[in-house]
Design a protein around this motif. Structure first.
Motif, PDB file in Angstrom:
ATOM      1  N   VAL A  33      -2.048   4.091 -13.295  1.00  0.00           N
ATOM      2  CA  VAL A  33      -2.911   2.911 -13.199  1.00  0.00           C
ATOM      3  C   VAL A  33      -2.925   2.139 -14.525  1.00  0.00           C
ATOM      4  O   VAL A  33      -2.823   0.910 -14.540  1.00  0.00           O
ATOM      5  CB  VAL A  33      -4.344   3.318 -12.771  1.00  0.00           C
ATOM      6  CG1 VAL A  33      -5.314   2.163 -12.951  1.00  0.00           C
ATOM      7  CG2 VAL A  33      -4.340   3.776 -11.317  1.00  0.00           C
ATOM      8  N   GLN A  37      -1.359  -1.754 -18.240  1.00  0.00           N
ATOM      9  CA  GLN A  37      -2.588  -2.447 -18.617  1.00  0.00           C
ATOM     10  C   GLN A  37      -2.947  -2.147 -20.061  1.00  0.00           C
ATOM     11  O   GLN A  37      -2.754  -1.036 -20.540  1.00  0.00           O
ATOM     12  CB  GLN A  37      -3.748  -2.018 -17.713  1.00  0.00           C
ATOM     13  CG  GLN A  37      -3.408  -2.144 -16.242  1.00  0.00           C
ATOM     14  CD  GLN A  37      -4.600  -2.488 -15.376  1.00  0.00           C
ATOM     15  OE1 GLN A  37      -5.091  -3.596 -15.412  1.00  0.00           O
ATOM     16  NE2 GLN A  37      -5.059  -1.545 -14.611  1.00  0.00           N
ATOM     17  N   PHE A  98      -6.209  -7.225 -11.529  1.00  0.00           N
ATOM     18  CA  PHE A  98      -6.713  -6.400 -10.423  1.00  0.00           C
ATOM     19  C   PHE A  98      -6.189  -4.988 -10.553  1.00  0.00           C
ATOM     20  O   PHE A  98      -5.101  -4.734 -11.074  1.00  0.00           O
ATOM     21  CB  PHE A  98      -6.297  -6.986  -9.061  1.00  0.00           C
ATOM     22  CG  PHE A  98      -5.112  -7.900  -9.117  1.00  0.00           C
ATOM     23  CD1 PHE A  98      -3.856  -7.423  -9.434  1.00  0.00           C
ATOM     24  CD2 PHE A  98      -5.252  -9.262  -8.887  1.00  0.00           C
ATOM     25  CE1 PHE A  98      -2.764  -8.262  -9.504  1.00  0.00           C
ATOM     26  CE2 PHE A  98      -4.162 -10.123  -8.956  1.00  0.00           C
ATOM     27  CZ  PHE A  98      -2.918  -9.602  -9.265  1.00  0.00           C
ATOM     28  N   THR A  99      -6.993  -4.060 -10.054  1.00  0.00           N
ATOM     29  CA  THR A  99      -6.617  -2.639 -10.052  1.00  0.00           C
ATOM     30  C   THR A  99      -7.158  -2.014  -8.774  1.00  0.00           C
ATOM     31  O   THR A  99      -8.330  -2.198  -8.432  1.00  0.00           O
ATOM     32  CB  THR A  99      -7.247  -1.908 -11.257  1.00  0.00           C
ATOM     33  OG1 THR A  99      -6.865  -2.586 -12.449  1.00  0.00           O
ATOM     34  CG2 THR A  99      -6.787  -0.464 -11.314  1.00  0.00           C
ATOM     35  N   ILE A 100      -6.287  -1.290  -8.084  1.00  0.00           N
ATOM     36  CA  ILE A 100      -6.713  -0.552  -6.890  1.00  0.00           C
ATOM     37  C   ILE A 100      -6.424   0.927  -7.145  1.00  0.00           C
ATOM     38  O   ILE A 100      -5.334   1.281  -7.628  1.00  0.00           O
ATOM     39  CB  ILE A 100      -5.940  -1.034  -5.628  1.00  0.00           C
ATOM     40  CG1 ILE A 100      -6.147  -2.544  -5.391  1.00  0.00           C
ATOM     41  CG2 ILE A 100      -6.341  -0.229  -4.396  1.00  0.00           C
ATOM     42  CD1 ILE A 100      -7.523  -2.973  -4.948  1.00  0.00           C
ATOM     43  N   GLN A 105      -3.992   2.156  -2.389  1.00  0.00           N
ATOM     44  CA  GLN A 105      -3.002   1.079  -2.562  1.00  0.00           C
ATOM     45  C   GLN A 105      -2.172   0.890  -1.291  1.00  0.00           C
ATOM     46  O   GLN A 105      -2.145   1.733  -0.413  1.00  0.00           O
ATOM     47  CB  GLN A 105      -2.094   1.398  -3.754  1.00  0.00           C
ATOM     48  CG  GLN A 105      -2.822   1.221  -5.086  1.00  0.00           C
ATOM     49  CD  GLN A 105      -1.965   1.554  -6.294  1.00  0.00           C
ATOM     50  OE1 GLN A 105      -0.772   1.816  -6.174  1.00  0.00           O
ATOM     51  NE2 GLN A 105      -2.575   1.553  -7.465  1.00  0.00           N
ATOM     52  N   ARG A 106      -1.489  -0.270  -1.239  1.00  0.00           N
ATOM     53  CA  ARG A 106      -0.578  -0.649  -0.150  1.00  0.00           C
ATOM     54  C   ARG A 106      -1.281  -0.712   1.219  1.00  0.00           C
ATOM     55  O   ARG A 106      -0.737  -0.312   2.235  1.00  0.00           O
ATOM     56  CB  ARG A 106       0.637   0.295  -0.092  1.00  0.00           C
ATOM     57  CG  ARG A 106       1.382   0.369  -1.413  1.00  0.00           C
ATOM     58  CD  ARG A 106       2.780   0.877  -1.291  1.00  0.00           C
ATOM     59  NE  ARG A 106       3.668  -0.102  -0.696  1.00  0.00           N
ATOM     60  CZ  ARG A 106       4.222  -1.133  -1.357  1.00  0.00           C
ATOM     61  NH1 ARG A 106       3.966  -1.308  -2.629  1.00  0.00           N
ATOM     62  NH2 ARG A 106       5.009  -1.965  -0.744  1.00  0.00           N
ATOM     63  N   ARG A 107      -2.516  -1.187   1.192  1.00  0.00           N
ATOM     64  CA  ARG A 107      -3.229  -1.428   2.458  1.00  0.00           C
ATOM     65  C   ARG A 107      -3.764  -2.853   2.499  1.00  0.00           C
ATOM     66  O   ARG A 107      -4.633  -3.163   3.308  1.00  0.00           O
ATOM     67  CB  ARG A 107      -4.396  -0.452   2.600  1.00  0.00           C
ATOM     68  CG  ARG A 107      -3.919   0.971   2.770  1.00  0.00           C
ATOM     69  CD  ARG A 107      -5.074   1.899   2.982  1.00  0.00           C
ATOM     70  NE  ARG A 107      -4.711   3.229   2.563  1.00  0.00           N
ATOM     71  CZ  ARG A 107      -5.545   4.258   2.517  1.00  0.00           C
ATOM     72  NH1 ARG A 107      -6.801   4.096   2.870  1.00  0.00           N
ATOM     73  NH2 ARG A 107      -5.134   5.436   2.131  1.00  0.00           N
ATOM     74  N   GLY A 108      -3.299  -3.669   1.554  1.00  0.00           N
ATOM     75  CA  GLY A 108      -3.704  -5.072   1.576  1.00  0.00           C
ATOM     76  C   GLY A 108      -5.038  -5.360   0.899  1.00  0.00           C
ATOM     77  O   GLY A 108      -5.532  -6.488   0.948  1.00  0.00           O
ATOM     78  N   ALA A 110      -5.835  -5.451  -2.362  1.00  0.00           N
ATOM     79  CA  ALA A 110      -5.756  -6.341  -3.531  1.00  0.00           C
ATOM     80  C   ALA A 110      -5.609  -7.789  -3.070  1.00  0.00           C
ATOM     81  O   ALA A 110      -6.268  -8.694  -3.598  1.00  0.00           O
ATOM     82  CB  ALA A 110      -4.594  -5.931  -4.433  1.00  0.00           C
ATOM     83  N   GLN A 111      -4.762  -7.997  -2.078  1.00  0.00           N
ATOM     84  CA  GLN A 111      -4.563  -9.381  -1.596  1.00  0.00           C
ATOM     85  C   GLN A 111      -5.857  -9.930  -0.969  1.00  0.00           C
ATOM     86  O   GLN A 111      -6.235 -11.079  -1.229  1.00  0.00           O
ATOM     87  CB  GLN A 111      -3.421  -9.424  -0.584  1.00  0.00           C
ATOM     88  CG  GLN A 111      -3.024 -10.860  -0.292  1.00  0.00           C
ATOM     89  CD  GLN A 111      -1.777 -10.993   0.559  1.00  0.00           C
ATOM     90  OE1 GLN A 111      -1.190  -9.998   0.980  1.00  0.00           O
ATOM     91  NE2 GLN A 111      -1.382 -12.217   0.812  1.00  0.00           N
ATOM     92  N   ASN A 138       6.163  -4.706 -13.782  1.00  0.00           N
ATOM     93  CA  ASN A 138       5.085  -4.391 -12.844  1.00  0.00           C
ATOM     94  C   ASN A 138       5.333  -5.112 -11.513  1.00  0.00           C
ATOM     95  O   ASN A 138       4.695  -6.106 -11.166  1.00  0.00           O
ATOM     96  CB  ASN A 138       3.727  -4.795 -13.445  1.00  0.00           C
ATOM     97  CG  ASN A 138       2.563  -4.222 -12.677  1.00  0.00           C
ATOM     98  OD1 ASN A 138       2.741  -3.725 -11.569  1.00  0.00           O
ATOM     99  ND2 ASN A 138       1.376  -4.299 -13.255  1.00  0.00           N
ATOM    100  N   SER A 141       2.489  -5.885  -8.946  1.00  0.00           N
ATOM    101  CA  SER A 141       1.588  -6.946  -9.357  1.00  0.00           C
ATOM    102  C   SER A 141       2.274  -8.318  -9.257  1.00  0.00           C
ATOM    103  O   SER A 141       1.660  -9.304  -8.810  1.00  0.00           O
ATOM    104  CB  SER A 141       1.141  -6.661 -10.796  1.00  0.00           C
ATOM    105  OG  SER A 141       0.141  -7.540 -11.154  1.00  0.00           O
ATOM    106  N   SER A 143       4.691  -9.176  -7.220  1.00  0.00           N
ATOM    107  CA  SER A 143       4.803  -9.521  -5.803  1.00  0.00           C
ATOM    108  C   SER A 143       3.458 -10.050  -5.275  1.00  0.00           C
ATOM    109  O   SER A 143       3.408 -11.056  -4.538  1.00  0.00           O
ATOM    110  CB  SER A 143       5.255  -8.265  -5.053  1.00  0.00           C
ATOM    111  OG  SER A 143       4.929  -8.331  -3.724  1.00  0.00           O
ATOM    112  N   LYS A 147       2.509 -13.803  -3.821  1.00  0.00           N
ATOM    113  CA  LYS A 147       1.897 -13.984  -2.492  1.00  0.00           C
ATOM    114  C   LYS A 147       0.586 -14.765  -2.586  1.00  0.00           C
ATOM    115  O   LYS A 147       0.203 -15.472  -1.666  1.00  0.00           O
ATOM    116  CB  LYS A 147       1.655 -12.631  -1.830  1.00  0.00           C
ATOM    117  CG  LYS A 147       2.878 -12.169  -1.056  1.00  0.00           C
ATOM    118  CD  LYS A 147       2.594 -10.954  -0.236  1.00  0.00           C
ATOM    119  CE  LYS A 147       2.539  -9.739  -1.138  1.00  0.00           C
ATOM    120  NZ  LYS A 147       2.377  -8.489  -0.426  1.00  0.00           N
TER     121      LYS A 147
END
Ligand SMILES: CC(C)(COP(=O)(O)OP(=O)(O)OC[C@H]1O[C@@H](n2cnc3c(N)ncnc32)[C@H](O)[C@@H]1OP(=O)(O)O)[C@@H](O)C(=O)NCCC(=O)NCCS
Length: 181
Positions: A33, A37, A98-100, A105-108, A110-111, A138, A141, A143, A147
Motif C-alpha cells: 500500500v 506513497q 486514494f488508497t483502498i 481492491q479491484r471491486r470498483g 476507488a472509482q 503505479n 493508479s 489506469s 478512467k
C-alpha cells in the motif's frame, strides 16, 4: 467549513476521526500500500496525531491535507481513504490521492469514491482544477486516473524523494470546465 458526508451506491465517504486510526494504520502500513506513497505512517499514534491536527485546521484550509474515510454502507467498515490537498495560495485547486485496503481492491470502490468526491469538489465547491501526482510504475493508479478523466500533463524526473530515493512523478489534471462525470 464542515467536511462533507457523501453517499454513493455502496459507500459513505466522511471525515476520518481518531477512532479510525487503528484500522487506517493497519492497511496504510502494508508495504504493497505505501510502496508508491510518500506518507508511510510509523504507528497508529502518528495517525492519531495527524487526524487531531487535521480537525484543528478543518476542511478546505489552504495548504493542508484532509483525509476522508471510505466506509462500506452495509456494515460501516473502513475500507480505504481519499486525501484532499487544498493547494495554496488561491485554494481553488485540489490534489487528490486514494488508497483502498488490499482486501477490497479491484471491486470498483476507488472509482466510485473518486467520482463522487470530484463531483463534490467541482459542482459543490466550485474548484477550478483537480490534479494528482503518481509514480510512473503505479499502473493501477494511472489506469484509475485516466478512467476518471484526468489527463497526463507532465513527467518530472527524480522530483520527489521517497524513503531516501529520488523518484519520477507524473502530473495528471483536469479542469472544471472540461470534466464530465
Ligand atoms: C490505486 C488503487 C486506489 C485502486 O483501487 P481499486 O479500488 O482497486 O480501484 P478500482 O476497483 O476502481 O479499479 C481497479 C481495477 O479493478 C477493476 N474492477 C472494478 N470493479 C471490478 C470488479 N467488480 N471485479 C473485478 N475487477 C473490477 C477495474 O476495472 C480496474 O481495472 P483496470 O485498471 O484494469 O481498468 C489501489 O490499487 C491502491 O490503493 N493502491 C495502493 C495505494 C496507491 O498507490 N494509491 C495511489 C496513490 S496516487
Amino acid at each position: 467549513m464542515e467536511p462533507p458526508t457523501i453517499q454513493t451506491k455502496r459507500l459513505e465517504i466522511r471525515a476520518l476521526t481518531v477512532d479510525d486510526a487503528e484500522l487506517f494504520y493497519a492497511y496504510r502500513s502494508l508495504p504493497e500500500v505505501y510502496r508508491f506513497q510518500q506518507w508511510m505512517p510509523e504507528s497508529a499514534a502518528e495517525v492519531v496525531q495527524f487526524l487531531t491536527k487535521m480537525h484543528l485546521h478543518g476542511f478546505d484550509a489552504a495548504d493542508t491535507w484532509f483525509q476522508l474515510g471510505l466506509f462500506l454502507k452495509s456494515h460501516d467498515e473502513l475500507i480505504g481513504d481519499m486525501g484532499l490537498h487544498f493547494l495554496a495560495p488561491d485554494n481553488e485547486q485540489v490534489e487528490i490521492s486514494f488508497t483502498i485496503s488490499p482486501a477490497h481492491q479491484r471491486r470498483g470502490y476507488a472509482q466510485e469514491a473518486a467520482t463522487a468526491v470530484m463531483v463534490h469538489l467541482f459542482q459543490r465547491m466550485n474548484k477550478h482544477r483537480i490534479i494528482a501526482l503518481v509514480d510512473p510504475n503505479n499502473n493501477d493508479s494511472i489506469s484509475l486516473l485516466e478512467k476518471l478523466g484526468l489527463r497526463k500533463e507532465g513527467h518530472f524526473r527524480k522530483s520527489i524523494r521517497i524513503r531516501g530515493v529520488w523518484e519520477d512523478d507524473l502530473l495528471y489534471a483536469v479542469l472544471r470546465e472540461e470534466w464530465q462525470p
